[in-house]
Design a protein around this motif. Structure first.
Motif, PDB file in Angstrom:
ATOM      1  N   TYR A  40      -8.874  -0.757  -3.405  1.00 35.69           N
ATOM      2  CA  TYR A  40      -8.721  -1.622  -4.574  1.00 35.69           C
ATOM      3  C   TYR A  40      -7.630  -2.660  -4.348  1.00 35.69           C
ATOM      4  CZ  TYR A  40      -7.493  -3.562  -9.005  1.00 35.69           C
ATOM      5  OH  TYR A  40      -7.201  -4.473  -9.988  1.00 35.69           O
ATOM      6  N   TRP A  41      -6.440  -2.208  -3.923  1.00 30.37           N
ATOM      7  CA  TRP A  41      -5.322  -3.145  -3.790  1.00 30.37           C
ATOM      8  C   TRP A  41      -5.563  -4.167  -2.680  1.00 30.37           C
ATOM      9  CZ3 TRP A  41      -2.660  -4.009  -7.747  1.00 30.37           C
ATOM     10  CH2 TRP A  41      -2.303  -3.002  -8.637  1.00 30.37           C
ATOM     11  N   VAL A  42      -6.231  -3.757  -1.606  1.00 28.98           N
ATOM     12  CA  VAL A  42      -6.553  -4.721  -0.543  1.00 28.98           C
ATOM     13  C   VAL A  42      -7.551  -5.744  -1.064  1.00 28.98           C
ATOM     14  CG1 VAL A  42      -7.687  -4.992   1.700  1.00 28.98           C
ATOM     15  CG2 VAL A  42      -6.011  -3.180   1.370  1.00 28.98           C
ATOM     16  N   ALA A  44      -7.987  -6.589  -4.307  1.00 28.37           N
ATOM     17  CA  ALA A  44      -7.401  -7.373  -5.395  1.00 28.37           C
ATOM     18  C   ALA A  44      -6.279  -8.289  -4.918  1.00 28.37           C
ATOM     19  CB  ALA A  44      -6.880  -6.437  -6.483  1.00 28.37           C
ATOM     20  N   LEU A  45      -5.423  -7.778  -4.031  1.00 29.45           N
ATOM     21  CA  LEU A  45      -4.253  -8.538  -3.572  1.00 29.45           C
ATOM     22  C   LEU A  45      -4.141  -8.483  -2.048  1.00 29.45           C
ATOM     23  CD1 LEU A  45      -1.694  -7.169  -6.186  1.00 29.45           C
ATOM     24  CD2 LEU A  45      -2.870  -9.353  -6.264  1.00 29.45           C
ATOM     25  N   PRO A  46      -5.055  -9.134  -1.336  1.00 31.98           N
ATOM     26  CA  PRO A  46      -5.014  -9.038   0.132  1.00 31.98           C
ATOM     27  C   PRO A  46      -3.766  -9.661   0.748  1.00 31.98           C
ATOM     28  CG  PRO A  46      -6.623 -10.670  -0.572  1.00 31.98           C
ATOM     29  CD  PRO A  46      -6.136  -9.976  -1.804  1.00 31.98           C
ATOM     30  N   HIS A  47      -3.098 -10.543   0.022  1.00 27.99           N
ATOM     31  CA  HIS A  47      -1.877 -11.154   0.534  1.00 27.99           C
ATOM     32  C   HIS A  47      -0.666 -10.228   0.392  1.00 27.99           C
ATOM     33  CE1 HIS A  47      -2.112 -12.043  -3.751  1.00 27.99           C
ATOM     34  NE2 HIS A  47      -0.794 -12.143  -3.745  1.00 27.99           N
ATOM     35  N   ARG A  48      -0.771  -9.154  -0.406  1.00 28.45           N
ATOM     36  CA  ARG A  48       0.350  -8.229  -0.620  1.00 28.45           C
ATOM     37  C   ARG A  48       0.125  -6.868   0.019  1.00 28.45           C
ATOM     38  NH1 ARG A  48       3.351  -8.334  -5.817  1.00 28.45           N
ATOM     39  NH2 ARG A  48       4.524  -6.935  -4.499  1.00 28.45           N
ATOM     40  N   VAL A  49      -1.112  -6.396   0.004  1.00 30.29           N
ATOM     41  CA  VAL A  49      -1.431  -5.060   0.524  1.00 30.29           C
ATOM     42  C   VAL A  49      -2.391  -5.252   1.684  1.00 30.29           C
ATOM     43  CG1 VAL A  49      -2.441  -2.817  -0.013  1.00 30.29           C
ATOM     44  CG2 VAL A  49      -1.137  -4.038  -1.756  1.00 30.29           C
ATOM     45  N   GLY A  50      -1.972  -4.764   2.855  1.00 25.15           N
ATOM     46  CA  GLY A  50      -2.795  -4.969   4.039  1.00 25.15           C
ATOM     47  C   GLY A  50      -2.697  -3.814   5.010  1.00 25.15           C
ATOM     48  N   LEU A  78      -8.306   1.379   9.208  1.00 25.55           N
ATOM     49  CA  LEU A  78      -9.699   0.949   9.358  1.00 25.55           C
ATOM     50  C   LEU A  78     -10.285   0.557   7.997  1.00 25.55           C
ATOM     51  CD1 LEU A  78     -12.299   0.667  11.095  1.00 25.55           C
ATOM     52  CD2 LEU A  78     -12.780   3.040  10.480  1.00 25.55           C
ATOM     53  N   ILE A  79     -10.004   1.350   6.960  1.00 25.31           N
ATOM     54  CA  ILE A  79     -10.495   1.027   5.617  1.00 25.31           C
ATOM     55  C   ILE A  79      -9.922  -0.311   5.161  1.00 25.31           C
ATOM     56  CG2 ILE A  79     -10.357   1.712   3.182  1.00 25.31           C
ATOM     57  CD1 ILE A  79     -10.518   4.626   4.158  1.00 25.31           C
ATOM     58  N   ALA A  80      -8.631  -0.511   5.361  1.00 24.60           N
ATOM     59  CA  ALA A  80      -7.998  -1.767   4.953  1.00 24.60           C
ATOM     60  C   ALA A  80      -8.593  -2.942   5.722  1.00 24.60           C
ATOM     61  CB  ALA A  80      -6.488  -1.698   5.168  1.00 24.60           C
ATOM     62  N   TRP A  81      -8.833  -2.758   7.000  1.00 23.40           N
ATOM     63  CA  TRP A  81      -9.403  -3.831   7.810  1.00 23.40           C
ATOM     64  C   TRP A  81     -10.809  -4.205   7.321  1.00 23.40           C
ATOM     65  CZ3 TRP A  81     -13.509  -3.591  11.476  1.00 23.40           C
ATOM     66  CH2 TRP A  81     -13.669  -4.766  12.210  1.00 23.40           C
TER      67      TRP A  81
END
Length: 157
Positions: A40-42, A44-50, A78-81
């Protein structure tokens, strides 16, 4: 600063839910709470959570589960990517389609986790290891709605 605190608290709640005691029958289908919060956070806010956040969250779950250090960190990264690759498309989908997208994302992560576990000799004997993926995909609309409500309530940007 307050935004980072709110995001951190949602990760802390996900970690707590990940280790909360459950009845034995339900334990096999324990949702992938941390993976869903991270996704969710990646999204919604990819510039903050990566990727760095994913790595740290994965190390935290490794410590909580007492498993090989870095195993879940690799899976969470891997999930974040994958979410970073797909976030612009997924945001436009209705929640039921987002749930369908979460199936392969979480499924690939779970299969990687199975592979890493099999390298250490602790592989589950059945296909029930995929049950958390299905449960998580079914719960995705509610997790998304709750986290979106938290994000709006606390004006996380």
């Amino acid at each position: 600063m307050r935004n980072s605190f709110v995001i951190g608290m949602t990760f802390a709640v996900a970690l707590l839910l990940s280790v909360m005691p459950m009845p034995t029958m339900l334990e096999l289908g324990r949702p992938m709470w941390l993976a869903m919060v991270l996704a969710y956070w990646v999204m919604a806010l990819p510039h903050r959570v990566g990727l760095l956040t994913a790595w740290v969250a994965g190390l935290a779950i490794d410590v909580l589960y007492g498993q090989i250090f870095g195993q879940h960190a690799l899976v969470m990264t891997l999930i974040a990517w994958m979410m970073l690759l797909l976030h612009q498309r997924i945001r436009r989908f209705p929640l039921w389609q987002q749930s369908l997208v979460m199936l392969p994302v979480l499924g690939i992560a779970q299969i990687l986790l199975l592979w890493l576990n099999s390298l250490t000799g602790s592989r589950p004997p059945t296909l029930l290891f995929l049950l958390p993926v299905i449960v998580s995909a079914v719960l995705w609309p509610w997790v998304f709605s709750v986290l979106r409500g938290v994000r709006r309530r606390f004006h996380v940007l």
